[in-house]
Design a protein around this motif. Structure first.
Motif, PDB file in Angstrom:
ATOM      1  N   GLN A  88       0.854  -1.191   0.000  1.00  0.00           N
ATOM      2  CA  GLN A  88       0.000   0.000   0.000  1.00  0.00           C
ATOM      3  C   GLN A  88       0.891   1.242   0.000  1.00  0.00           C
ATOM      4  O   GLN A  88       1.886   1.298   0.727  1.00  0.00           O
ATOM      5  CB  GLN A  88      -0.884   0.003   1.248  1.00  0.00           C
ATOM      6  N   THR A  89       0.541   2.223  -0.801  1.00  0.00           N
ATOM      7  CA  THR A  89       1.294   3.475  -0.851  1.00  0.00           C
ATOM      8  C   THR A  89       0.392   4.615  -0.410  1.00  0.00           C
ATOM      9  O   THR A  89      -0.741   4.744  -0.882  1.00  0.00           O
ATOM     10  CB  THR A  89       1.822   3.753  -2.269  1.00  0.00           C
ATOM     11  N   ILE A  90       0.904   5.433   0.492  1.00  0.00           N
ATOM     12  CA  ILE A  90       0.191   6.610   0.976  1.00  0.00           C
ATOM     13  C   ILE A  90       0.964   7.839   0.500  1.00  0.00           C
ATOM     14  O   ILE A  90       2.169   7.942   0.738  1.00  0.00           O
ATOM     15  CB  ILE A  90       0.108   6.625   2.516  1.00  0.00           C
ATOM     16  N   ASP A  91       0.291   8.746  -0.185  1.00  0.00           N
ATOM     17  CA  ASP A  91       0.914  10.008  -0.576  1.00  0.00           C
ATOM     18  C   ASP A  91       0.639  11.022   0.520  1.00  0.00           C
ATOM     19  O   ASP A  91      -0.515  11.256   0.886  1.00  0.00           O
ATOM     20  CB  ASP A  91       0.346  10.513  -1.904  1.00  0.00           C
ATOM     21  N   PHE A  92       1.707  11.587   1.062  1.00  0.00           N
ATOM     22  CA  PHE A  92       1.575  12.579   2.136  1.00  0.00           C
ATOM     23  C   PHE A  92       2.206  13.873   1.665  1.00  0.00           C
ATOM     24  O   PHE A  92       3.391  13.922   1.349  1.00  0.00           O
ATOM     25  CB  PHE A  92       2.279  12.091   3.409  1.00  0.00           C
ATOM     26  N   ALA A 144      -0.335  10.003   9.000  1.00  0.00           N
ATOM     27  CA  ALA A 144      -0.631   9.083   7.900  1.00  0.00           C
ATOM     28  C   ALA A 144      -1.598   7.979   8.333  1.00  0.00           C
ATOM     29  O   ALA A 144      -2.012   7.169   7.511  1.00  0.00           O
ATOM     30  CB  ALA A 144       0.659   8.470   7.372  1.00  0.00           C
ATOM     31  N   LEU A 147      -0.997   5.518  10.595  1.00  0.00           N
ATOM     32  CA  LEU A 147      -0.385   4.230  10.916  1.00  0.00           C
ATOM     33  C   LEU A 147      -0.325   3.962  12.415  1.00  0.00           C
ATOM     34  O   LEU A 147      -0.028   2.845  12.828  1.00  0.00           O
ATOM     35  CB  LEU A 147       1.017   4.143  10.316  1.00  0.00           C
ATOM     36  N   ARG A 207      10.937   8.565   1.417  1.00  0.00           N
ATOM     37  CA  ARG A 207       9.956   7.484   1.528  1.00  0.00           C
ATOM     38  C   ARG A 207      10.122   6.811   2.883  1.00  0.00           C
ATOM     39  O   ARG A 207      11.239   6.501   3.276  1.00  0.00           O
ATOM     40  CB  ARG A 207      10.161   6.458   0.429  1.00  0.00           C
ATOM     41  N   VAL A 258       3.439  -1.005   4.095  1.00  0.00           N
ATOM     42  CA  VAL A 258       2.910   0.324   3.791  1.00  0.00           C
ATOM     43  C   VAL A 258       4.075   1.281   3.563  1.00  0.00           C
ATOM     44  O   VAL A 258       5.008   1.351   4.362  1.00  0.00           O
ATOM     45  CB  VAL A 258       2.023   0.843   4.936  1.00  0.00           C
ATOM     46  N   ILE A 295       4.992   5.328   2.783  1.00  0.00           N
ATOM     47  CA  ILE A 295       4.526   6.718   2.736  1.00  0.00           C
ATOM     48  C   ILE A 295       5.480   7.475   1.824  1.00  0.00           C
ATOM     49  O   ILE A 295       6.690   7.506   2.068  1.00  0.00           O
ATOM     50  CB  ILE A 295       4.535   7.378   4.138  1.00  0.00           C
ATOM     51  N   GLN A 296       4.926   8.060   0.785  1.00  0.00           N
ATOM     52  CA  GLN A 296       5.692   8.847  -0.163  1.00  0.00           C
ATOM     53  C   GLN A 296       5.449  10.311   0.194  1.00  0.00           C
ATOM     54  O   GLN A 296       4.324  10.796   0.107  1.00  0.00           O
ATOM     55  CB  GLN A 296       5.201   8.537  -1.568  1.00  0.00           C
TER      56      GLN A 296
END
Length: 74
Positions: free
Chosen positions: A2-6, A22, A24, A59, A65, A67-68
């Motif tokens: 899973q990728t989260i864009d922050f 985010a 998590l 990153r 998971v 986070i980008q």
């Protein structure tokens, strides 16, 4: 994975706060515990500094998971 864009709205965010923002973990304190457990990697390297400054372009990975972090900051 899973990728989260922050998107950052400032120059940096502390690692434990990023984990909270985010979604998590539930709090900054829980974020510190997560970092202390050795489960957090920044740019592929294990990170032990709970309040490491995370900037745009980095990153952060916890388990499956990632986070980008994006944004111009400031």
């Amino acid at each position: 994975m899973q990728t989260i864009d922050f998107e950052l709205d400032r120059d940096f965010v502390e690692l434990n706060q990023l984990l909270k923002l985010a979604g998590l973990c539930d709090s900054g304190g829980a974020g510190k515990q997560l970092v202390a457990s050795g489960a957090v990697r920044v740019d592929g390297v294990p990170e032990q500094r709970k309040t490491a400054k995370i900037r745009a372009g980095q990153r952060v990975r916890v388990g499956d998971v990632e986070i980008q972090v994006t944004g111009t900051g400031g």
